[in-house]
Enzyme design. Structure first.
Site, PDB file in Angstrom:
ATOM      1  N   SER A   1       2.347   3.471  24.753  1.00 37.26           N
ATOM      2  CA  SER A   1       1.206   3.444  25.679  1.00 37.26           C
ATOM      3  C   SER A   1       1.609   2.799  27.007  1.00 37.26           C
ATOM      4  CB  SER A   1       0.078   2.632  25.033  1.00 37.26           C
ATOM      5  OG  SER A   1      -0.974   2.440  25.945  1.00 37.26           O
ATOM      6  N   GLY A   2       1.135   3.369  28.122  1.00 34.81           N
ATOM      7  CA  GLY A   2       1.522   2.874  29.438  1.00 34.81           C
ATOM      8  C   GLY A   2       1.020   1.481  29.772  1.00 34.81           C
ATOM      9  N   HIS A   3      -0.246   1.208  29.433  1.00 32.61           N
ATOM     10  CA  HIS A   3      -0.838  -0.023  29.973  1.00 32.61           C
ATOM     11  C   HIS A   3      -0.355  -1.301  29.299  1.00 32.61           C
ATOM     12  CE1 HIS A   3      -4.217  -0.977  27.047  1.00 32.61           C
ATOM     13  NE2 HIS A   3      -3.865   0.228  26.632  1.00 32.61           N
TER      14      HIS A   3
ATOM     15  N   GLN B   1       3.318  -1.754  20.657  1.00 29.24           N
ATOM     16  CA  GLN B   1       3.599  -3.169  20.956  1.00 29.24           C
ATOM     17  C   GLN B   1       5.092  -3.499  20.876  1.00 29.24           C
ATOM     18  OE1 GLN B   1       1.483  -5.263  22.186  1.00 29.24           O
ATOM     19  NE2 GLN B   1      -0.508  -4.338  21.709  1.00 29.24           N
TER      20      GLN B   1
ATOM     21  N   THR C   1      -3.740   5.439  21.513  1.00 26.96           N
ATOM     22  CA  THR C   1      -4.686   5.904  20.485  1.00 26.96           C
ATOM     23  C   THR C   1      -4.532   7.415  20.290  1.00 26.96           C
ATOM     24  OG1 THR C   1      -6.225   4.137  20.996  1.00 26.96           O
ATOM     25  CG2 THR C   1      -7.144   6.081  19.901  1.00 26.96           C
TER      26      THR C   1
ATOM     27  N   ASN D   1       0.225  -5.846  16.736  1.00 23.33           N
ATOM     28  CA  ASN D   1      -0.431  -6.285  17.972  1.00 23.33           C
ATOM     29  C   ASN D   1      -1.040  -7.675  17.877  1.00 23.33           C
ATOM     30  OD1 ASN D   1      -1.848  -4.320  16.253  1.00 23.33           O
ATOM     31  ND2 ASN D   1      -3.649  -4.886  17.405  1.00 23.33           N
TER      32      ASN D   1
ATOM     33  N   THR E   1      -4.690  19.388  31.858  1.00 22.84           N
ATOM     34  CA  THR E   1      -3.833  19.142  33.022  1.00 22.84           C
ATOM     35  C   THR E   1      -3.293  17.716  32.975  1.00 22.84           C
ATOM     36  OG1 THR E   1      -5.133  20.693  34.296  1.00 22.84           O
ATOM     37  CG2 THR E   1      -3.793  19.139  35.559  1.00 22.84           C
TER      38      THR E   1
ATOM     39  N   CYS F   1     -16.102  -6.920  17.280  1.00 25.51           N
ATOM     40  CA  CYS F   1     -17.553  -7.000  17.369  1.00 25.51           C
ATOM     41  C   CYS F   1     -18.117  -5.698  16.822  1.00 25.51           C
ATOM     42  CB  CYS F   1     -17.942  -7.184  18.826  1.00 25.51           C
ATOM     43  SG  CYS F   1     -19.537  -7.923  18.989  1.00 25.51           S
TER      44      CYS F   1
HETATM   45  N1  PLP Z   1      -1.435   0.732  18.654  1.00 27.10           N
HETATM   46  C1  PLP Z   1      -1.264  -0.574  18.851  1.00 27.10           C
HETATM   47  C2  PLP Z   1      -0.332  -1.342  17.964  1.00 27.10           C
HETATM   48  C3  PLP Z   1      -1.956  -1.219  19.878  1.00 27.10           C
HETATM   49  O1  PLP Z   1      -1.795  -2.528  20.078  1.00 27.10           O
HETATM   50  C4  PLP Z   1      -2.824  -0.461  20.689  1.00 27.10           C
HETATM   51  C5  PLP Z   1      -3.618  -1.120  21.745  1.00 27.10           C
HETATM   52  O2  PLP Z   1      -3.922  -2.277  21.673  1.00 27.10           O
HETATM   53  C6  PLP Z   1      -2.951   0.915  20.456  1.00 27.10           C
HETATM   54  C7  PLP Z   1      -2.238   1.485  19.414  1.00 27.10           C
HETATM   55  C8  PLP Z   1      -3.840   1.767  21.289  1.00 27.10           C
HETATM   56  O3  PLP Z   1      -3.296   1.969  22.560  1.00 27.10           O
HETATM   57  P1  PLP Z   1      -4.232   2.414  23.786  1.00 27.10           P
HETATM   58  O4  PLP Z   1      -4.997   1.208  24.202  1.00 27.10           O
HETATM   59  O5  PLP Z   1      -3.293   2.910  24.810  1.00 27.10           O
HETATM   60  O6  PLP Z   1      -5.118   3.493  23.253  1.00 27.10           O
END
Ligand code: PLP
Length: 387
Positions: free
Chosen positions: A199-201, A179, A72, A151, A237, A325
């Protein structure tokens, strides 16, 4: 009860090797990478190493990688940072109706400050029309932002071609590859994009870390104001342990990604085919191809997606719906509505997203459970079914 996790587009568990690499930086190696003493130098070396690992995966240079707190933030930085940098040259941005809210909300933010945004439409398969894209440029277009893979439906967009068109028209090109990384080859030189978010997660690294690739020579104003970290491009940091984790996760992908996805695609295709053949009144949302290997978004007509998710959850299975939601009410997925689905169809859709630890036994178990679950939910539904 063994849980079966089919929601890897929402987040992934941390890979054991990634966690092992991170642990020293949560304990003994606690230094601040900006300090000049020994602890600081150890931290700085780890930061540089991770930057190189991320850059190597992307075929970028280490100096082109800015660490952020998440996908994000990377998207915010690309949209807002580039708009702030270039708004005097031109205030028009092109994006799509199916972007993640991180891009859509950033567009709305700059729109309130004078930007003009074009939201490209998609067809029933979730695909873009490149002729319409080409026609949407004006002499004020400074930036195009189009996601690499969606996504919700997993559809892949023709980023290389679109970046080429954007450059011909004199605009910069950003892609949200959150994604796509881990699911396909992402080579910034080949794609010739100017900015790319990840994104890492989503790739077996921890939450709270991401990166933005910014091509050498492109100025992008910092959105997070503060210190001079990340060459002044992002104050604060650095989250060192998580950054080390991100580097290791991307290093792992270099050798494992193809193998992971080969296995995942077999599972996904078997799962999808079985559902579409055995459960009546179902259809796939989004194009069959081009699509990332792990995502399957299926509409089960005559049910509420949330009902399916909750029933499966009670049986140990995690999936998700694209519904959001807001103000206590469930809103159907913006992406599915943009593809021309009715509110009922969008509300009846469920996303299954597979990961590297899923097995054939798990998939067969979900298939066994899914059919009677849908049948039962349909008996409660007021909606009459038509093919
Ligand atoms: N962009 C896409 C296409 C995503 O699927 C997501 C998370 O689902 C994000 C951005 C946001 O990533 P983060 O959860 O690391 O903020």
């Amino acid at each position: 009860m063994e849980r079966i996790y089919l929601d890897h587009n929402a987040t992934t568990p941390i890979d054991q090797g990634v966690l092992n690499a991170m642990l020293p930086y949560l304990q003994d190696n606690f230094g601040n990478a900006s300090s000049i003493h020994q602890e600081g130098q150890v931290a700085k070396m780890a930061l540089n190493q991770a930057r190189k690992e991320v850059a190597d995966y992307l075929n970028a240079e280490a100096a082109e990688i800015v660490f952020t707190s998440c996908g994000t933030e990377s998207d915010n930085m690309a949209l807002i940072g580039i708009y702030d940098q270039f708004y005097k040259k031109g205030n028009h941005i092109i994006t799509t109706e199916v972007e993640h809210s991180a891009v859509i909300r950033s567009c709305e933010y700059v729109e309130a400050r004078g930007a003009k945004i074009t939201y490209l439409k998609v067809n029933r398969d979730g695909l873009l029309d490149l002729e319409e894209f080409e026609k949407s440029f004006t002499d004020k277009t400074v930036l195009v932002s189009v996601m690499f893979a969606n996504n919700e439906i997993g559809v892949i967009y023709p980023i290389k071609k679109m970046a080429e068109i954007a450059h011909k028209k004199g605009a910069l090109f950003h892609t949200d590859a959150v994604q796509a990384v881990g699911k396909m080859k992402v080579d910034v030189k080949d794609l010739n994009v100017d900015l790319l978010s990840l994104s890492g997660h989503k790739i077996y690294a921890p939450k709270g870390v991401g990166a933005l690739y910014i091509k050498k020579g492109i100025p992008c104003l910092s959105v997070v104001k503060g210190g001079t970290q990340e060459k002044g491009r992002r104050g604060g940091t650095e989250n060192l342990a998580s950054i080390v984790g991100l580097g290791k996760a991307m290093l792992r992908l270099v050798s494992e990604q193809e193998k992971d996805n080969h296995k995942i695609k077999k599972l996904r295709d078997h799962f999808e085919k079985a559902i579409l053949q055995t459960i009546p009144y179902t259809f796939l949302n989004g194009a069959q191809e081009p699509r990332v290997a792990n995502t399957s978004n299926i509409c089960f007509k005559g049910v509420e997606g949330e009902g399916v998710i909750l029933s499966l959850d009670l049986k140990g299975i995690s999936a998700s719906s694209g519904s959001a939601c807001s103000s206590g009410a469930i809103e159907p997925s913006r992406v599915l509505l943009a593809m021309g689905r009715t509110k009922e169809e969008a509300g009846a859709s469920v996303r299954f997203s597979f990961g590297k630890s899923n097995t054939e036994e798990q998939v067969n178990r979900v298939l066994e459970i899914l059919s009677p679950t849908i049948e039962k939910l349909r008996t409660y539904s007021p909606i009459s079914l038509k093919a």
